[in-house]
Write a protein that holds these residues in place. Structure first.
Motif, PDB file in Angstrom:
ATOM      1  N   ILE A 289      82.081  43.154 -13.174  1.00 18.44           N
ATOM      2  CA  ILE A 289      82.916  44.294 -12.823  1.00 18.44           C
ATOM      3  C   ILE A 289      84.130  43.733 -12.089  1.00 18.44           C
ATOM      4  O   ILE A 289      84.037  43.342 -10.922  1.00 18.44           O
ATOM      5  N   ASN A 290      85.255  43.668 -12.784  1.00 15.11           N
ATOM      6  CA  ASN A 290      86.448  43.084 -12.188  1.00 15.11           C
ATOM      7  C   ASN A 290      87.697  43.826 -12.663  1.00 15.11           C
ATOM      8  O   ASN A 290      88.129  43.614 -13.772  1.00 15.11           O
ATOM      9  N   PRO A 291      88.236  44.699 -11.873  1.00 10.98           N
ATOM     10  CA  PRO A 291      87.911  44.925 -10.469  1.00 10.98           C
ATOM     11  C   PRO A 291      86.857  46.010 -10.255  1.00 10.98           C
ATOM     12  O   PRO A 291      86.754  46.960 -11.003  1.00 10.98           O
ATOM     13  N   LEU A 292      86.112  45.768  -9.153  1.00 12.27           N
ATOM     14  CA  LEU A 292      85.289  46.814  -8.572  1.00 12.27           C
ATOM     15  C   LEU A 292      86.227  47.429  -7.532  1.00 12.27           C
ATOM     16  O   LEU A 292      86.777  46.716  -6.709  1.00 12.27           O
TER      17      LEU A 292
ATOM     18  N   LEU B 126      86.245  49.776 -12.436  1.00 16.56           N
ATOM     19  CA  LEU B 126      87.470  50.036 -13.200  1.00 16.56           C
ATOM     20  C   LEU B 126      87.466  49.299 -14.527  1.00 16.56           C
ATOM     21  O   LEU B 126      88.101  49.693 -15.484  1.00 16.56           O
ATOM     22  N   ASP B 127      86.766  48.179 -14.543  1.00 15.86           N
ATOM     23  CA  ASP B 127      86.659  47.384 -15.763  1.00 15.86           C
ATOM     24  C   ASP B 127      85.198  46.958 -15.841  1.00 15.86           C
ATOM     25  O   ASP B 127      84.504  46.913 -14.816  1.00 15.86           O
ATOM     26  N   ALA B 128      84.706  46.660 -17.038  1.00 15.84           N
ATOM     27  CA  ALA B 128      83.319  46.227 -17.190  1.00 15.84           C
ATOM     28  C   ALA B 128      83.210  45.330 -18.410  1.00 15.84           C
ATOM     29  O   ALA B 128      83.712  45.646 -19.477  1.00 15.84           O
TER      30      ALA B 128
HETATM   31 MG    MG Z   1      89.439  43.228 -15.556  1.00 12.82          MG
END
Ligand code: MG
Ligand code: ADP
Length: 385
Positions: free
Chosen positions: A197-200, A211-213
């Motif tokens: 997960i970046n960014p959490l 926000l991303d997975a």
């Molecule tokens: Mg990302």
């Protein structure tokens, strides 16, 4: 196997892991309609199996539904080049429209399988939104690692330790703990090999959300997850690897010059090592497995020859279950059907080896035979020197 962000988020929702609302848009009008439903603004996101989309132009903010429609039009079908796609890029075939989030902080969180400890390990860092490899190189002290005991799972105190390391407090802290524990449940139940997960994000409202997975699954466990298999996107996989999987063959593309046909993963490793030892490098390797048929061998050879990186081929078979005459016949048939423009060196050993060598030498094809593995590797490297 990898999946898209929008698919990963479907799984997150099923496990009660917070993620912003979002939907795949089939066309520009739908992108506008989804944006309208989010209150008139959205983040339009290209779906490819590679990160770094933001910097490459694959993540754009739309201030109006009309702008979302326009961004959809620009993104769909574009060749998106990011740091992770390589210079050739990836064609965007799916566009995801997400609810914009008021970001207070961007953090990093992932689970992976740590081979050194043999445990699922959580990585957390306050440095989110950038590649973790960069954080690891520049400021390794900013990454917190927690190894999970498989018998206990992600314990409450571990989840709290991670939330604390990320600087969460109050209600946000409590939400973080729930987030990490649900994420761990997903990781284990779906046989993931990596979940990032970046960014959490910590929102201005104090929520914690993905926000991303990015999720990768263990291929050896896919058979028990038909719902995950349904996420497979063949457009994102190398064509040759798909072709090989149809015949039960394992093909791995590499970036050297020598195509390798072998049986067994261990022999593949040894073959690649000895090619490197003699000064060249493998273009790929194709594992025909234990009891391949002549037809499978023929297709294996064809797939190797179709790889544009291949300047020479080394066939290295140790026939235990696999019979050398079957390999020889497969190679000869493939060579006759498609023609061979590159040098081929064969090393055969084991069951029916004499018959195999006879088939090769009587074929009239220019195939060199190696006396042993060392000799074969030397010959194939010399052939392209
Ligand atoms: Mg990302
Ligand atoms: P990638 O990792 O491929 O670049 P991300 O999904 O991480 O793609 O998006 C890149 C950046 O775009 C994020 O770090 C975040 O700043 C921003 N972003 C992405 N989705 C949203 C969203 N729903 N709301 C607000 N900002 C977003």
């Amino acid at each position: 196997m990898n999946i898209h962000e929008y698919q990963a988020k479907e799984l997150l929702r099923k496990y009660g892991v917070a993620t912003p609302r979002g939907q795949v848009a089939a066309d520009a009008a739908e992108a506008a309609a989804i944006t309208e439903s989010f209150g008139g603004q959205s983040v339009v996101k290209a779906q490819i199996h590679a990160g770094g989309r933001g910097k490459g132009g694959g993540v754009k903010f739309a201030k109006t539904p009309a702008e979302a429609a326009e961004l959809f039009g620009r993104m769909m079908g574009m060749n998106l080049v990011t740091k992770q796609t390589g210079p050739e890029g990836r064609v965007v075939r799916t566009v995801f429209v997400s609810d914009p989030v008021d970001i207070a902080r961007e953090l990093y969180f992932s689970f992976l399988v740590d081979r050194a400890t043999g445990r699922v390990t959580a990585l957390a860092s306050t440095e989110g939104g950038v590649e973790i490899e960069e954080v690891a190189a520049a400021t390794p002290e900013k990454i917190v690692k927690v190894a999970v005991d498989p018998a206990i799972g992600l314990a409450e105190h571990h989840a709290r330790e991670l939330a604390f390391a990320l600087g969460l407090s109050g209600d946000t802290f409590r939400k973080g703990v729930v987030f990490f524990r649900n994420l761990y449940k997903l990781f284990v139940e779906k046989d993931c090999s990596m979940l990032e997960i970046n960014p959490l994000v910590v929102t201005k409202q104090g929520d914690v959300t993905a926000l991303d997975a990015k999720i990768a699954f263990d291929d050896n466990a896919l058979f028990r997850h038909p719902e995950v298999q349904a996420f497979r996107d063949l457009n994102e996989e190398a064509a040759a690897e798909i072709d090989a999987s149809k015949f039960g063959l394992n093909f791995i593309k590499l970036d050297g010059s020598i195509g390798c046909m072998v049986n067994g993963a261990g022999l593949a490793m040894a073959t690649m090592d000895i090619i490197q030892y003699h000064g060249s490098s493998p273009a790929n390797f194709l594992d025909v497995g234990g009891g391949a048929s002549e037809e499978a061998v023929k297709n294996a050879f064809r797939i190797i020859l179709q790889d544009p990186g291949v300047k020479a081929v080394l066939v290295n078979i140790f026939g235990g279950i696999m019979r050398c005459d079957i390999v020889a016949n497969g190679v000869v048939k493939a060579a006759r059907e498609i023609g061979v423009q590159v040098p081929v060196v064969v090393r055969l050993e084991g069951t029916n080896v004499e018959e195999g060598k006879r088939i090769l030498s009587e074929s009239g094809l220019r195939i060199q035979v190696g006396a042993d593995l060392d000799d074969a590797a030397r010959k194939v490297v010399a052939a392209i020197a």
